[in-house]
Design a protein around this motif. Structure first.
Motif, short mmCIF file in Angstrom:
data_model
loop_
_atom_site.label_atom_id
_atom_site.label_comp_id
_atom_site.label_asym_id
_atom_site.label_seq_id
_atom_site.Cartn_x
_atom_site.Cartn_y
_atom_site.Cartn_z
N ALA A 47 0.14 -1.12 -0.39
CA ALA A 47 -0.42 0.03 -0.27
C ALA A 47 1.11 0.91 -0.04
O ALA A 47 0.64 2.37 0.30
N HIS A 48 2.41 1.00 -0.30
CA HIS A 48 3.06 2.55 -0.17
C HIS A 48 2.57 3.21 -1.47
O HIS A 48 2.02 2.36 -2.61
N ALA A 49 3.32 4.99 -1.57
CA ALA A 49 2.99 4.93 -2.62
C ALA A 49 4.11 4.61 -3.63
O ALA A 49 4.85 5.40 -3.34
N ASP A 74 0.16 5.09 -6.85
CA ASP A 74 -0.29 4.39 -7.13
C ASP A 74 -1.91 4.18 -6.05
O ASP A 74 -2.50 3.50 -5.96
N ALA A 75 -1.06 4.67 -4.64
CA ALA A 75 -2.13 5.23 -3.55
C ALA A 75 -2.06 6.86 -3.09
O ALA A 75 -1.54 7.26 -3.86
N HIS A 106 -4.36 10.83 -5.44
CA HIS A 106 -2.98 10.07 -6.22
C HIS A 106 -2.00 11.05 -6.97
O HIS A 106 -0.93 10.22 -7.48
N SER A 131 2.76 8.09 2.55
CA SER A 131 1.60 7.35 1.78
C SER A 131 0.46 7.47 2.85
O SER A 131 0.30 7.73 4.18
N SER A 133 -2.07 5.96 3.28
CA SER A 133 -2.99 4.34 3.97
C SER A 133 -2.30 3.89 5.28
O SER A 133 -2.19 3.81 6.19
N ASP A 363 -2.40 -3.55 4.03
CA ASP A 363 -2.57 -3.35 2.24
C ASP A 363 -3.37 -2.99 1.48
O ASP A 363 -4.03 -3.18 0.87
N ALA A 366 -5.68 -0.45 1.09
CA ALA A 366 -5.75 0.57 -0.27
C ALA A 366 -5.54 0.00 -0.62
O ALA A 366 -5.86 1.13 -2.53
N LEU A 367 -5.40 -1.12 -1.45
CA LEU A 367 -5.12 -1.53 -2.95
C LEU A 367 -6.58 -2.28 -3.85
O LEU A 367 -6.40 -1.98 -4.79
#
Length: 511
Positions: A47-49, A74-75, A106, A131, A133, A363, A366-367
């Motif tokens: 879930a890292h950006a 992506d986050a 994003h 991130s 999240s 994760d 967030a994903l």
């Protein structure tokens, strides 16, 4: 002879206990591989950006300098994220601080100063993202050319190799992060195991009341240790993430402003504060339920007044035999069982809320394209894993070593009763664990080849192998160890001459 051998094995508490302890020994290894996953995961599994695109495109050639450099992740990212644009002569040309787009969380936008007056050449964008999240920091580099490409064709777009993301590595901070996340998950798992075994397995059964009283005395320091480890682990994890953010923003060590960014500009920070509040509430409730009762002065006077009758009580106890002690133990244990059942109503929701804060910042939330379902499944996965592994660890490390001491005459019978009560709970949590775990695995690993080619896939493969080993050991405990102990418990009253009932009959015959 065969019955005598079976009964003697149950009386000594030999290899059945050893094999159940072996079941508990693999809990720490399984949790370790579960916590080391974040180090080996790729950008898709976290879930890292991470950057998935930019305008201008990384490695492209454009005719004029853009007014705004846009980076797409992506986050969702925090407002603390930033990007710096450098000209070919390494001069920073940002017009103002980077901002998160109001239309898309994003997107990170960085305006440039006087784009019409900027020279042609190769531009470099160094970005750092926090991130929203999970509070993790990522960074990377984006490059683009203005006016002339590397092939000498002016104004023509060519795509170079993607170097936008600098993937995490296992450095000193990474090792510390893995160690402390493992400690937090281990403490949380054992703590939930204590709550489940004491509140749902031991409490409410008359034959285990004395065992419950003794295990609670042993488990109190362990509960304090688990809650303290949870609190310290969460604090150190926050400081490590703030250190990573400070290094990405300023290149230096920890900065207090980085703590503020994580706590008040990310959902992870709000959930972290809630989790700390829940841990403090659980610590206060533990102190409330274990605090000394009554006036200390009155207790000291009672002890002084009772010293002169100590020898008399000892003589009376010896004359009346073990029957009075057993009745007194059961009378004292009955209120303990009722108290534990009442406390369980508070303990289990507290533990469930702590797990929910972890699931909301995980994760999967967030994903996944269905975040509510993913949060529910992730929460069920964490709860089932904690109940299953924590219950096994508590029974293997605390309950079984204490059982022959508290119940020397009928420990096989009590163990058989405990396994019978633990049997449906283990099967239920194991089923939930497998279903939710397979779903979460499918969201991270899309192809079978990733189990071999991807570092995260290989780590996940090892974890599932350990899960399979745990399932086999659990099946042995449920379907082989439990029936054997049940047979031993039935044979003990006939074979063992040291049981209280047999001694009572022998005394009556002698008289």
């Amino acid at each position: 002879m065969r019955q005598r051998r079976l009964a003697s094995q149950g009386t000594r508490g030999g290899h059945p206990y050893l094999r159940f302890l072996l079941l508990a020994l693999s809990v720490s290894i399984l949790l370790f591989f579960n916590c080391i996953n974040p180090v080996s995961r790729g950008p898709v599994a976290l879930a890292h950006a991470f950057v998935i695109g930019s305008d201008p495109v990384d490695g492209s050639t454009i005719s004029t300098v853009p007014r705004v450099v846009r980076i797409f992740f992506d986050a969702p990212i925090s407002p603390a994220s930033t990007a710096y644009v450098f000209t070919p002569d390494e001069r920073m040309v940002d017009a103002s601080h980077s901002t998160v787009s109001s239309k898309d969380s994003h997107e990170l936008d960085t305006p440039l100063m006087t784009p019409d007056q900027l020279p042609e050449g190769s531009y470099t964008v160094r970005w750092t993202a926090l991130s929203y999240s999970d509070g993790h920091t990522t960074h990377g580099v984006i490059g683009f050319n203005v006016g002339r490409s590397s092939s000498g064709l002016p104004g023509e777009t060519i795509l170079g190799p993607s170097t936008s993301n600098i993937l995490p590595v296992l450095d000193a901070i990474g090792v510390l992060s893995v160690a402390w996340e493992w400690l937090v998950m281990l403490a949380l798992t054992i703590w939930i195991g204590i709550l489940v075994v004491e509140g749902l397995i031991l409490a409410g059964v008359e034959r285990t009341s004395s065992l419950l009283t003794e295990t609670r005395k042993r488990a109190r320091p362990l509960q304090w240790l688990c809650l303290s480890a949870l609190l310290v682990g969460e604090l150190i994890t926050l400081f490590l993430r703030a250190t990573q953010l400070s290094q990405g923003l300023t290149g230096s060590g920890i900065d207090l402003s980085a703590l503020g960014y994580i706590l008040f500009e990310t959902s992870y920070g709000y959930l972290w504060l809630l989790r700390i509040a829940l841990i403090l509430i659980a610590t206060g409730f533990l102190w409330w339920t274990t605090r000394p009762r009554g006036n200390n002065n009155r207790t000291r006077r009672t002890r002084r007044a009772g010293r002169r009758f100590q020898k008399m009580r000892q003589r009376i106890t010896q004359e009346t035999g073990d029957t009075k002690n057993e009745v007194s133990t059961e009378e004292n244990a009955a209120p303990t069982s009722t108290k534990v059942q009442g406390s369980t109503i508070i303990w289990l929701p507290l533990a469930g809320l702590v797990l929910l804060t972890l699931a909301l910042s995980g994760d999967a939330a967030a994903l996944s394209q269905a975040p509510i379902s993913s949060v529910v499944l992730d929460w069920l996965y964490l709860a089932a894993r904690s109940i299953w592994l924590g219950g096994i660890a508590y029974m293997g490390y605390v309950l079984l070593p204490l059982l022959p001491v508290v119940e020397p005459d009928r420990h096989s019978e009590i163990l058989s009763l405990l396994l019978r009560r633990f049997h449906p709970l283990m099967l239920g949590t194991l089923g939930v664990f497998l279903v939710s775990g397979l779903f979460l695995t499918e969201t991270s690993v899309r192809q079978v080849q990733q189990f071999i080619s991807d570092p995260y896939g290989r780590t996940l493969l090892v974890e599932w192998i350990l899960v399979a080993a745990m399932i086999l050991l659990s099946a042995y405990a449920l379907f082989m160890l439990y029936p054997r102990l049940s047979r031993q418990a039935l044979l003990l009253p006939v074979v063992n001459a040291e049981l209280p009932a047999r001694r009572t009959r022998q005394t009556a015959l002698d008289q």
